[in-house]
Design a protein around this motif. Structure first.
Motif, PDB file in Angstrom:
ATOM      1  N   GLY A  95      11.372  -1.735  86.037  1.00  0.00           N
ATOM      2  CA  GLY A  95      11.974  -0.800  86.986  1.00  0.00           C
ATOM      3  C   GLY A  95      11.664  -1.173  88.424  1.00  0.00           C
ATOM      4  O   GLY A  95      12.540  -1.100  89.299  1.00  0.00           O
ATOM      5  N   MET A  96      10.415  -1.564  88.674  1.00  0.00           N
ATOM      6  CA  MET A  96      10.034  -1.945  90.034  1.00  0.00           C
ATOM      7  C   MET A  96      10.796  -3.185  90.482  1.00  0.00           C
ATOM      8  O   MET A  96      11.290  -3.253  91.624  1.00  0.00           O
ATOM      9  CB  MET A  96       8.533  -2.199  90.102  1.00  0.00           C
ATOM     10  N   GLU A  98      13.689  -4.219  89.480  1.00  0.00           N
ATOM     11  CA  GLU A  98      15.086  -3.856  89.740  1.00  0.00           C
ATOM     12  C   GLU A  98      15.229  -3.195  91.112  1.00  0.00           C
ATOM     13  O   GLU A  98      16.162  -3.511  91.868  1.00  0.00           O
ATOM     14  CB  GLU A  98      15.587  -2.922  88.642  1.00  0.00           C
ATOM     15  N   TRP A  99      14.323  -2.262  91.440  1.00  0.00           N
ATOM     16  CA  TRP A  99      14.396  -1.557  92.724  1.00  0.00           C
ATOM     17  C   TRP A  99      14.184  -2.527  93.885  1.00  0.00           C
ATOM     18  O   TRP A  99      14.931  -2.507  94.870  1.00  0.00           O
ATOM     19  CB  TRP A  99      13.357  -0.438  92.749  1.00  0.00           C
ATOM     20  N   HIS A 103      17.033  -3.628  96.816  1.00  0.00           N
ATOM     21  CA  HIS A 103      16.903  -3.379  98.251  1.00  0.00           C
ATOM     22  C   HIS A 103      16.768  -4.672  99.059  1.00  0.00           C
ATOM     23  O   HIS A 103      17.214  -4.726 100.208  1.00  0.00           O
ATOM     24  CB  HIS A 103      15.750  -2.418  98.514  1.00  0.00           C
ATOM     25  N   PRO A 221       7.504  -0.267  98.311  1.00  0.00           N
ATOM     26  CA  PRO A 221       7.370   0.580  97.136  1.00  0.00           C
ATOM     27  C   PRO A 221       5.929   0.590  96.612  1.00  0.00           C
ATOM     28  O   PRO A 221       5.681   1.023  95.495  1.00  0.00           O
ATOM     29  CB  PRO A 221       8.292  -0.114  96.128  1.00  0.00           C
ATOM     30  N   ASP A 247       9.474   3.914  99.985  1.00  0.00           N
ATOM     31  CA  ASP A 247       9.492   4.742  98.776  1.00  0.00           C
ATOM     32  C   ASP A 247       8.201   5.538  98.609  1.00  0.00           C
ATOM     33  O   ASP A 247       8.143   6.444  97.781  1.00  0.00           O
ATOM     34  CB  ASP A 247       9.695   3.846  97.546  1.00  0.00           C
ATOM     35  N   THR A 269      13.266   6.850 100.187  1.00  0.00           N
ATOM     36  CA  THR A 269      13.536   7.176  98.790  1.00  0.00           C
ATOM     37  C   THR A 269      12.308   7.909  98.250  1.00  0.00           C
ATOM     38  O   THR A 269      11.183   7.590  98.632  1.00  0.00           O
ATOM     39  CB  THR A 269      13.864   5.932  97.934  1.00  0.00           C
ATOM     40  N   ALA A 273      10.832   4.181  93.008  1.00  0.00           N
ATOM     41  CA  ALA A 273      11.001   2.747  92.775  1.00  0.00           C
ATOM     42  C   ALA A 273      10.757   2.401  91.316  1.00  0.00           C
ATOM     43  O   ALA A 273      11.460   1.574  90.738  1.00  0.00           O
ATOM     44  CB  ALA A 273      10.069   1.945  93.675  1.00  0.00           C
ATOM     45  N   SER A 274       9.777   3.041  90.725  1.00  0.00           N
ATOM     46  CA  SER A 274       9.572   2.865  89.302  1.00  0.00           C
ATOM     47  C   SER A 274       8.711   3.999  88.779  1.00  0.00           C
ATOM     48  O   SER A 274       8.095   4.729  89.542  1.00  0.00           O
ATOM     49  CB  SER A 274       8.905   1.522  88.989  1.00  0.00           C
TER      50      SER A 274
END
Length: 308
Positions: A95-96, A98-99, A103, A221, A247, A269, A273-274
């Motif tokens: 997940g991190m 991907e974020w 960005h 993040p 984030d 955000t 981020a995750s």
């Protein structure tokens, strides 16, 4: 006799089923509970937000297994004298990455101008290719290293800095104060994925922000206090920093009157981020329980002296 595992975190109803599934797969005899007499507990599955602060009564405790990747809110707890494992979750890492990748691409391609609208101006600002864009990642642990590899796979010119020497194939790495200065000097896009320790708080201060290429983009993040907020706002206003996507913050939720909310060069955000995913994170917890019961070394142990 089954080992007793105390779940001391939020969302017991969300975690119970995946934890039981993961523990069942290990073959370990266990008793998973959300409440227990402290002296009967062998393992605590833990989040600092649970309110558990005093571990002194847990006289049979073998380990504390955190659901959080960050441990700054627990590592200094003097009542915690047993092994402490932080969460290194494949789902969290994915997940991190991907974020971060999303960005970095957003800033690289200059998407904001088109998303917000050019107001009738036919302006062709063509970005460079990724191979000509220098990205620096501060922090090369599990999260930083995975993000670095993903960005390298997209052909970005990636470098990384860490407090201890690290080696990543095809990625230039730096360490130490001189290395940090060099890593910042090349960072057209800077990503922060460091843990929060006394040595990293306000790492990105006015002096270090001034070392970035003019107009550099920042993506954070990691942890809010890695950046001196006042220095960042000043650098944004002067144009030294072109934009900051944040984030994480010193106070969360970010107060409604904080200047980040309305600043035209800041994207906020809400710490998304995750996130630790119960299905994959439960397997990490279960593996450490299995190791503890088998007399094997725990994984992802926190180095108390380093703070992470």
């Amino acid at each position: 006799m089954p080992c007793k595992i105390l779940f001391s975190a939020e969302n017991w109803s969300t975690w119970e089923a995946p934890l039981r599934t993961a523990l069942d797969e290990t073959g370990v005899a266990y008793d998973l509970v959300s409440d227990a007499a402290p002296e009967t507990v062998d393992y605590v599955v833990y989040a600092p937000s649970s309110g558990l602060l005093d571990f002194t009564p847990f006289t049979s405790l073998k380990a504390v297994l955190s659901l959080w990747a960050g441990v700054e809110k627990i590592v200094g707890n003097e009542t915690l004298q047993v092994p402490l494992a932080r969460m290194v979750d494949p789902g969290l890492t994915e997940g991190m990455t991907e974020w971060v990748t999303g960005h970095v691409l957003r800033h690289h391609l200059g998407m904001d101008a088109h998303i917000r609208g050019l107001k009738g101006k036919w302006r062709k600002d063509v970005p460079p290719l990724a191979r000509d864009r220098k990205v620096t990642i501060l922090g090369l642990g599990a999260l930083g290293a995975d993000a670095a590899r993903a960005l390298k796979a997209l052909n970005f010119d990636v470098a990384g800095w860490s407090r201890s020497p690290k080696t990543l194939d095809g990625i230039e790495t730096f360490t130490g104060d001189d290395g940090l200065a060099e890593a910042l000097r090349r960072a057209e896009i800077l990503v922060l994925l460091l843990p929060l320790t006394p040595g990293t708080e306000d790492l990105l201060n006015a002096d270090r922000l001034a070392r970035l290429p003019k107009g550099a983009m920042i993506v954070n993040p990691g942890r809010g206090p890695l950046i001196d907020d006042t220095a960042l706002l000043s650098a944004l206003d002067s144009g030294q920093v072109g934009h900051a996507t944040l984030d994480v913050f010193r106070v969360e939720p970010l107060p409604a009157d904080h200047p980040f909310w309305l600043h035209p060069k800041v994207t906020v955000t809400p710490h998304i981020a995750s996130e630790t995913r119960p299905a994959s994170a439960s397997r990490v917890i279960a593996e450490n329980v299995r190791r503890g019961e088998a007399g094997e070394p725990f994984v992802h142990l926190v180095d108390r002296s380093a703070g992470y």
